[in-house]
Design an enzyme around this catalytic site. Structure first.
Site, PDB file in Angstrom:
ATOM      1  N   ASP A 141      -6.373 -82.531 -44.886  1.00 31.68           N
ATOM      2  CA  ASP A 141      -4.967 -82.231 -45.105  1.00 31.68           C
ATOM      3  C   ASP A 141      -4.873 -81.428 -46.392  1.00 31.68           C
ATOM      4  O   ASP A 141      -5.571 -81.722 -47.366  1.00 31.68           O
ATOM      5  CB  ASP A 141      -4.200 -83.557 -45.257  1.00 31.68           C
ATOM      6  CG  ASP A 141      -2.815 -83.508 -44.659  1.00 31.68           C
ATOM      7  OD1 ASP A 141      -2.067 -82.590 -45.032  1.00 31.68           O
ATOM      8  OD2 ASP A 141      -2.473 -84.378 -43.848  1.00 31.68           O
ATOM      9  N   ASP A 143       0.324 -78.935 -45.069  1.00 32.83           N
ATOM     10  CA  ASP A 143       1.503 -79.794 -45.128  1.00 32.83           C
ATOM     11  C   ASP A 143       2.784 -79.010 -45.452  1.00 32.83           C
ATOM     12  O   ASP A 143       2.781 -78.134 -46.317  1.00 32.83           O
ATOM     13  CB  ASP A 143       1.259 -80.833 -46.249  1.00 32.83           C
ATOM     14  CG  ASP A 143       2.375 -81.843 -46.376  1.00 32.83           C
ATOM     15  OD1 ASP A 143       2.576 -82.627 -45.436  1.00 32.83           O
ATOM     16  OD2 ASP A 143       3.048 -81.851 -47.428  1.00 32.83           O
ATOM     17  N   GLU A 199       2.009 -77.577 -40.544  1.00 29.33           N
ATOM     18  CA  GLU A 199       3.007 -78.621 -40.292  1.00 29.33           C
ATOM     19  C   GLU A 199       4.394 -78.121 -40.648  1.00 29.33           C
ATOM     20  O   GLU A 199       4.726 -77.908 -41.813  1.00 29.33           O
ATOM     21  CB  GLU A 199       2.723 -79.885 -41.108  1.00 29.33           C
ATOM     22  CG  GLU A 199       3.585 -81.047 -40.639  1.00 29.33           C
ATOM     23  CD  GLU A 199       4.479 -81.658 -41.698  1.00 29.33           C
ATOM     24  OE1 GLU A 199       5.172 -82.647 -41.397  1.00 29.33           O
ATOM     25  OE2 GLU A 199       4.517 -81.148 -42.831  1.00 29.33           O
ATOM     26  N   HIS A 232       2.041 -90.302 -38.827  1.00 30.83           N
ATOM     27  CA  HIS A 232       2.207 -91.273 -39.908  1.00 30.83           C
ATOM     28  C   HIS A 232       3.607 -91.259 -40.533  1.00 30.83           C
ATOM     29  O   HIS A 232       3.851 -91.979 -41.492  1.00 30.83           O
ATOM     30  CB  HIS A 232       1.156 -91.004 -40.992  1.00 30.83           C
ATOM     31  CG  HIS A 232       1.350 -89.664 -41.641  1.00 30.83           C
ATOM     32  ND1 HIS A 232       1.069 -88.480 -40.989  1.00 30.83           N
ATOM     33  CD2 HIS A 232       1.821 -89.314 -42.859  1.00 30.83           C
ATOM     34  CE1 HIS A 232       1.346 -87.468 -41.793  1.00 30.83           C
ATOM     35  NE2 HIS A 232       1.806 -87.951 -42.930  1.00 30.83           N
TER      36      HIS A 232
HETATM   37  O1  TEU Z   1       5.972 -84.297 -44.047  1.00 31.53           O
HETATM   38  C1  TEU Z   1       6.919 -83.270 -44.119  1.00 31.53           C
HETATM   39  C2  TEU Z   1       8.104 -83.650 -43.390  1.00 31.53           C
HETATM   40  O2  TEU Z   1       8.544 -82.911 -42.543  1.00 31.53           O
HETATM   41  C3  TEU Z   1       8.668 -85.005 -43.717  1.00 31.53           C
HETATM   42  O3  TEU Z   1       9.630 -84.849 -44.691  1.00 31.53           O
HETATM   43  C4  TEU Z   1       9.305 -85.634 -42.571  1.00 31.53           C
HETATM   44  O4  TEU Z   1      10.509 -84.972 -42.274  1.00 31.53           O
HETATM   45  C5  TEU Z   1       9.610 -87.077 -42.870  1.00 31.53           C
HETATM   46  O5  TEU Z   1       8.472 -87.727 -43.353  1.00 31.53           O
HETATM   47  C6  TEU Z   1      10.093 -87.728 -41.601  1.00 31.53           C
HETATM   48  O6  TEU Z   1      10.026 -89.094 -41.675  1.00 31.53           O
HETATM   49  C7  TEU Z   1       4.779 -84.132 -44.719  1.00 31.53           C
HETATM   50  C8  TEU Z   1       3.925 -85.374 -44.579  1.00 31.53           C
HETATM   51  O7  TEU Z   1       3.614 -85.569 -43.225  1.00 31.53           O
HETATM   52  C9  TEU Z   1       4.642 -86.535 -45.181  1.00 31.53           C
HETATM   53  O8  TEU Z   1       3.899 -87.726 -45.042  1.00 31.53           O
HETATM   54  C10 TEU Z   1       4.863 -86.241 -46.655  1.00 31.53           C
HETATM   55  O9  TEU Z   1       5.637 -87.261 -47.234  1.00 31.53           O
HETATM   56  C11 TEU Z   1       5.574 -84.907 -46.859  1.00 31.53           C
HETATM   57  O10 TEU Z   1       4.986 -83.853 -46.093  1.00 31.53           O
HETATM   58  C12 TEU Z   1       5.489 -84.465 -48.301  1.00 31.53           C
HETATM   59  O11 TEU Z   1       4.205 -84.048 -48.624  1.00 31.53           O
END
Ligand code: TEU
Ligand code: CA
Length: 518
Positions: A107, A209, A257, A319
């Site tokens: 990641d 991310d 993502e 997650h």
């Molecule tokens: O998630 C980005 C994201 O889109 C999240 O804000 C999502 O909308 C939210 O978790 C929904 O429940 C990524 C990662 O997957 C997440 O775990 C991180 O917290 C986030 O980036 C910040 O790095």
């Protein structure tokens, strides 16, 4: 037709998504670690049908971090958090994965660092510091107070005041995650160096991310809500293209993502010339109605929205959200597995979903994530011993009930969900139509069924899924009279020849049928 050898590995792969805190604890400190992953690699793929058979792992961040966002607040991009192991163990992990034909996807968190990253510490030290413009700083508005009314996705203002500088910094996520300033060439260069560092260590790709937040545009002071994303901004696409070039050079995969709900916006991450992300993550199954009509419409529109020459990916959990079973109900768990592993596109399987792990309720004194995402991040349930065989001490998050939902319990049972997942993955591996074939949905006599054909050359496979609680007759949907059942979600169903007009699917049953066109 392209020969299989020209097809990049990530198009043929099933990817397994590991949340490292919760996979396996090798040193009994209650937290999963890289040695733990190594110890469990034979479960993932030992090259026999006894293992799950996945081809790649995506591991969420394992770099040093104060864990304000459990690894997504990185304090050093080119090191390993001591709780997870060391650089030596990371190298060993990569080596051990490759020895089993498992690719390793890390990641990568480009949008923000931890507020404890040395870059931010320097940036906040003074307006004249060398890294003064590595983050997004703004003066208070003329009346005093936050520069704009923008909000953080995790709640509260997106601006945090710093007394030393007398300025605010911007954070789209937690305040411990200041956004980097991607307009700054030095930032872009430092991040590219980090990518190359891991690629040189043998990492096979990255899941980038939160890429839709790299650049933002701030509207008027009074305007609340989130900053406007600037995907239309040339700069973002230039950055994506730069990463893609690096990944292509190494033969690695670039996964982006961006949690998009609009198909054409999602598709834009492939790049106009398919020169940005190989796989923009697909979130369309994460929050939708789980019925035949809706799922068909969704798959058809995603297929139709896929740019020509691009490759799809599918996932049913991650997650950040509630577990599949808890979102849609356990009656759909086998159907979900069959759907995920028979669609066209790379399947991404979230750890624990293969045994049907559900959300675990977290007592207030055990909460880790302030945004409420712990329930789907609990320890992998290996067996029915006290901490589900994950650790021998109190784990970092509580474990769910592992009496039936465990690898050992289900491993012994040929009818279990785990056994179904293994069968599906190995079937996909040896069946070119399932792995690489074209997709076409079909009309069925019953509206409660979703049926599609996967075709590659002369190989044709029909998938029929019954989303209802009653028996259903899909009818002669495939235009061909008969076929041989390769696999049913009811693994005890006889693998016999069937006439389609006679086929009856049990409640929530799915079948994969081989159609011989010769
Ligand atoms: O998630 C980005 C994201 O889109 C999240 O804000 C999502 O909308 C939210 O978790 C929904 O429940 C990524 C990662 O997957 C997440 O775990 C991180 O917290 C986030 O980036 C910040 O790095
Ligand atoms: Ca540990």
């Amino acid at each position: 037709m392209k020969t299989q050898n020209n097809i990049p590995w990530w198009q043929k792969a099933v990817i397994y998504h590991i949340y490292p805190f919760s996979f396996y604890d090798s040193n009994n400190d209650g937290i999963g670690d890289l040695s733990g992953i190594i110890q469990r690699l034979n479960y993932l793929n030992n090259r026999t049908h006894k293992s799950l058979g996945v081809d790649a792992v995506w591991i969420t961040p394992v770099s040093p971090s104060p864990w304000a966002d459990y690894g997504y607040d990185v304090a050093d991009y080119t090191a390993i958090d001591p709780v997870f192991g060391s650089m030596k163990i990371a190298e060993k992990l990569i080596w051990e994965c490759h020895a089993r034909n498992i690719k390793v996807i890390f990641d990568f968190v480009p949008n923000h660092t931890s507020s404890e990253h040395p870059w931010f510490i320097e940036s906040k030290s003074s307006r004249d510091s060398q890294k003064h413009d590595w983050y997004i700083w703004a003066d208070p508005n003329p009346q005093g107070g936050v520069p704009t009314a923008h909000r953080s996705i995790f709640g509260g203002s997106a601006w945090e005041f710093n007394h030393r500088r007398g300025q605010y910094y911007f954070h789209y996520f937690y305040k411990e995650q200041p956004d980097l300033n991607w307009c700054n060439a030095a930032v872009r260069k430092a991040m590219e160096e980090a990518l190359v560092f891991w690629l040189d260590k043998g990492v096979d790709g990255f899941r980038f991310d939160a890429v839709k937040h790299l650049y933002e545009k701030f509207l008027d002071i009074g305007r609340a809500g989130f900053p406007v994303r600037t995907l239309d901004k040339k700069e973002a696409h230039e950055v994506f293209k730069g990463w893609r070039k690096i990944l292509d050079h190494y033969g690695g995969v670039a996964i982006g993502e961006a949690w998009e709900t609009n198909i054409s916006e999602w598709a834009s991450y492939y790049g106009k010339n398919l020169d940005e992300f190989h796989l923009p993550l697909n979130f369309f199954f994460m929050d939708t109605r789980w019925d035949a009509g809706n799922i068909r419409r969704l798959v058809d529109s995603v297929e139709a929205g896929l740019p020509r020459g691009a490759w799809l990916n599918w996932a049913i959990g991650n997650h950040d959200i509630s577990r599949f079973v808890s979102r849609y109900g356990s009656q759909f768990v086998r159907l979900g597995a069959m759907l995920l592993l028979t669609l066209r596109g790379t399947p991404i399987l979230y750890y624990g979903d293969e045994i049907g792990m559900s959300d675990v309720s977290i007592a207030p004194d055990r909460v880790r994530d302030r945004f409420g995402r712990d329930r789907a991040r609990t320890p992998m349930q290996w067996d029915e011993s006290p901490h589900a065989g994950f650790t021998q001490v109190e784990p970092w998050l509580p474990v769910g009930d592992s009496r039936e939902i465990s690898v050992v319990a289900q491993g012994h049972n040929p009818d279990s969900l785990l056994s179904l997942y293994k069968k599906l993955i190995w079937l996909r591996k040896r069946n070119a139509a399932l792995r690489l074939g074209d997709y076409k949905s079909l009309d069925t006599a019953s509206l409660q069924c979703f049926a599609y054909l996967r075709t590659r050359g002369k190989k044709k496979v029909l998938v029929i899924l019954n989303f209802s609680s009653d028996d259903q007759k899909p009818g002669d949907c495939a235009g061909s009279g008969r076929g041989k059942i390769l696999l049913s979600t009811d693994v005890t169903r006889e693998k016999a020849e069937v006439e389609f007009k006679d086929l009856i699917l049990a409640p929530y049953e799915g079948c994969i049928v081989d159609i011989n066109t010769e």
